[in-house]
Scaffold this motif. Sequence first.
Motif, mmCIF file in Angstrom:
data_model
loop_
_atom_site.group_PDB
_atom_site.id
_atom_site.type_symbol
_atom_site.label_atom_id
_atom_site.label_comp_id
_atom_site.label_asym_id
_atom_site.label_seq_id
_atom_site.Cartn_x
_atom_site.Cartn_y
_atom_site.Cartn_z
ATOM 1 N N HIS A 1 18.225 7.403 13.943
ATOM 2 C CA HIS A 1 18.919 7.764 15.174
ATOM 3 C C HIS A 1 20.157 6.909 15.438
ATOM 4 O O HIS A 1 21.199 7.415 15.829
ATOM 5 C CB HIS A 1 17.959 7.665 16.362
ATOM 6 C CG HIS A 1 16.749 8.521 16.233
ATOM 7 N ND1 HIS A 1 16.811 9.893 16.187
ATOM 8 C CD2 HIS A 1 15.428 8.207 16.113
ATOM 9 C CE1 HIS A 1 15.589 10.397 16.066
ATOM 10 N NE2 HIS A 1 14.739 9.400 16.011
ATOM 11 N N ALA B 1 17.630 11.243 25.878
ATOM 12 C CA ALA B 1 17.968 11.480 24.475
ATOM 13 C C ALA B 1 16.880 12.300 23.782
ATOM 14 O O ALA B 1 17.174 13.181 22.963
ATOM 15 C CB ALA B 1 18.165 10.142 23.756
ATOM 16 N N ARG C 1 6.636 19.778 26.162
ATOM 17 C CA ARG C 1 7.970 19.449 26.678
ATOM 18 C C ARG C 1 8.020 19.480 28.203
ATOM 19 O O ARG C 1 8.492 18.524 28.835
ATOM 20 C CB ARG C 1 9.014 20.411 26.097
ATOM 21 C CG ARG C 1 10.390 20.318 26.759
ATOM 22 C CD ARG C 1 11.386 21.225 26.103
ATOM 23 N NE ARG C 1 11.814 20.679 24.815
ATOM 24 C CZ ARG C 1 12.862 19.867 24.665
ATOM 25 N NH1 ARG C 1 13.575 19.510 25.730
ATOM 26 N NH2 ARG C 1 13.203 19.439 23.481
ATOM 27 N N ALA D 1 17.117 15.955 24.840
ATOM 28 C CA ALA D 1 18.305 16.640 24.347
ATOM 29 C C ALA D 1 18.109 17.216 22.954
ATOM 30 O O ALA D 1 18.952 17.969 22.462
ATOM 31 C CB ALA D 1 19.496 15.686 24.345
ATOM 32 N N ASP D 2 17.010 16.861 22.323
ATOM 33 C CA ASP D 2 16.723 17.323 20.968
ATOM 34 C C ASP D 2 15.301 17.887 20.954
ATOM 35 O O ASP D 2 14.595 17.860 21.966
ATOM 36 C CB ASP D 2 16.851 16.144 20.008
ATOM 37 C CG ASP D 2 17.067 16.584 18.568
ATOM 38 O OD1 ASP D 2 16.958 17.790 18.306
ATOM 39 O OD2 ASP D 2 17.330 15.710 17.722
ATOM 40 N N ARG D 3 14.896 18.386 19.820
ATOM 41 C CA ARG D 3 13.514 18.819 19.678
ATOM 42 C C ARG D 3 12.619 17.587 19.673
ATOM 43 O O ARG D 3 12.900 16.604 18.969
ATOM 44 C CB ARG D 3 13.325 19.614 18.385
ATOM 45 C CG ARG D 3 11.910 20.157 18.216
ATOM 46 C CD ARG D 3 11.809 21.026 16.961
ATOM 47 N NE ARG D 3 10.451 21.525 16.794
ATOM 48 C CZ ARG D 3 9.970 22.609 17.400
ATOM 49 N NH1 ARG D 3 10.753 23.301 18.225
ATOM 50 N NH2 ARG D 3 8.731 23.002 17.198
ATOM 51 N N TYR E 1 10.120 7.844 15.486
ATOM 52 C CA TYR E 1 10.426 8.644 14.314
ATOM 53 C C TYR E 1 9.316 8.436 13.291
ATOM 54 O O TYR E 1 8.461 7.552 13.437
ATOM 55 C CB TYR E 1 11.786 8.267 13.720
ATOM 56 C CG TYR E 1 11.941 6.790 13.394
ATOM 57 C CD1 TYR E 1 11.386 6.239 12.237
ATOM 58 C CD2 TYR E 1 12.639 5.943 14.238
ATOM 59 C CE1 TYR E 1 11.520 4.899 11.942
ATOM 60 C CE2 TYR E 1 12.783 4.600 13.963
ATOM 61 C CZ TYR E 1 12.222 4.076 12.807
ATOM 62 O OH TYR E 1 12.351 2.743 12.527
ATOM 63 N N ARG F 1 13.715 4.827 19.757
ATOM 64 C CA ARG F 1 13.304 6.230 19.641
ATOM 65 C C ARG F 1 12.254 6.373 18.550
ATOM 66 O O ARG F 1 12.416 5.857 17.444
ATOM 67 C CB ARG F 1 14.507 7.119 19.342
ATOM 68 C CG ARG F 1 15.378 7.396 20.537
ATOM 69 C CD ARG F 1 16.444 8.435 20.221
ATOM 70 N NE ARG F 1 15.867 9.740 19.893
ATOM 71 C CZ ARG F 1 16.589 10.842 19.675
ATOM 72 N NH1 ARG F 1 17.916 10.779 19.753
ATOM 73 N NH2 ARG F 1 16.006 11.976 19.383
ATOM 74 N N GLU G 1 6.607 18.878 21.067
ATOM 75 C CA GLU G 1 7.422 19.943 21.640
ATOM 76 C C GLU G 1 6.593 20.869 22.516
ATOM 77 O O GLU G 1 7.081 21.398 23.529
ATOM 78 C CB GLU G 1 8.110 20.737 20.525
ATOM 79 C CG GLU G 1 9.083 21.797 21.012
ATOM 80 C CD GLU G 1 10.254 21.211 21.794
ATOM 81 O OE1 GLU G 1 10.763 21.894 22.705
ATOM 82 O OE2 GLU G 1 10.668 20.071 21.493
#
Length: 545
Positions: free
Chosen positions: A190, A262, A240, A265-267, A207, A205, A237
């Motif tokens: 990221h 952040a 969400r 803003a993404d999956r 990952y 973040r 997801e």
Amino acid sequence: MSPSRPVDRITRTPVRREPARRTTPRPRPQRAPNARGDGGASVGPALFRITTAPLEPAGELRVGQLSGPYVAADVLARFLRADGRHVLFTGATADHATAVEARALRRGRSAAEVAAGFRAAVDADWQRAGITFDRVVRARRDRGYGRWLGTLVARLHSDGMLTPREGPLPYCAPCARWLHGAHVTGGCPHCGAAADGTGCHACARPYDAAELARPVCALCSTPAAPRPCRRLLLPLEGFRDPLAAYWAALDAPERLAGLFAALLADRLPELPVGQPGEWGVPLPVAGHEDQRVDGRFEAAALELYGRGPDSGRPAPGETLHFGGLRDAVDHTVVLPALLLACRVPPEVHPRPRFRLSAANGPGADRTWALDVLNEFGSDAVRRHAVHGEGPAQALAVLHGTWNRWLDELFASVRQLSGGRVPLEPPGGPGWPEHRRRLAHTVRLLRAAYGDGGADTFDPRRAVRLLDATVRMTQALPRAELPQLTGQLSVAAALTAWAHPVMPEGARRLAAALGVPAGGPVTLDALAVLRPGTQVGPASAPVFGF
């Protein structure tokens, strides 16, 4: 008919009620005052829960780790306990962290030996620093923990909450080892900062290790090659909307709120629940018998262990978490997702407030905590932890201001009153005004110690107020007996007022005065000692070494 045992809503298994374990004893408060406003204490029935980041027993405790979450959390816990509040101060050791296994591989030892050895060392350092947990969860030592965690994963799988997915995962051919967690280093996908498979200290973040740029084996420095690996994942997801609502209602620090934005803003990511390896709690899922529960997933599960919604424990009135940004992500991303997967609304577990630190980050003090504690003592190290001054500077302040005043005071008592508390009540020029200043100071001190909750907690300001109190009192004359009595009453107050920050010195001062230590931080602590009482330290110095 005997009453049915409570059932943990997370695993749907009966809850075993066990007494809370303590790592160090703590004195009970002498009384529970109920006044407020003029320095009086407040007593509330609600539980105040204080949590700290799980510690990986892969090495001895360092000053940066001690300073980050543990001392500040202990200061708050001590103040609230003395105030008559119901406090639950908890910690945990992440015994199954991949950092433990990585350390064992580098040293040619078993991971179990490394975890047990460093866990004992950390316990000793916590105790030497005066950290008074009410309960510490130890993944490998707590009976029933492994079974509980396995049951949790099995339930999530049977409920269809986990997705088996085959994808690339770094692999080291020379070591014949899958690389994840602390076994692999590379670039954060990221922000590009140097990171490992456990997460990024820079942006925090979450990952997967498969997303690291330029992955390298942490053991032999060989560039890793991706190989297909089938693992169980928890997709976020699908949660969400409830996660977004939870994050919007969370009173999060700016850095944490920015991370939520952040993520949305993404999956949302898919979190690994299992990883291939030999260290950790086995996955009780067919086809994944050679895998273990992922360390980050387990770190969130540690928070749930032993306190499910139906476990019989009182619900917290307020929760404050002490730790770094990555630890806060575990509490606000992984943990609520885990609860949602268990069909338990995150609101069942009250939203925590956060006190973020960089305790484990690149800028943390890497000095061994035990070395600093042995050289400077717990009073100086705890001051350093919450005030920011170096331990040597903290010790210089204690010797040059606190101990100097006490030495002069006890010398005056020996000279003018034969070493005993004078018969005369506090008085003399300047005493009424000084007492009014002390009444104002104790109101500010209570706020700095967290009387108003997480919003007012500022231990750095508490140290400044304590130093100012000593300097103001030191400047008063001691030529007459009433003046001595007044200054002795201030010394008695410091056995309560300074106890949250410097419990060791406060106890030595209390022993020198013949009073109990650790009472409520109130104006009532400014007590007149019983006339004729022999006072004076058995040995000097009182604060620090």
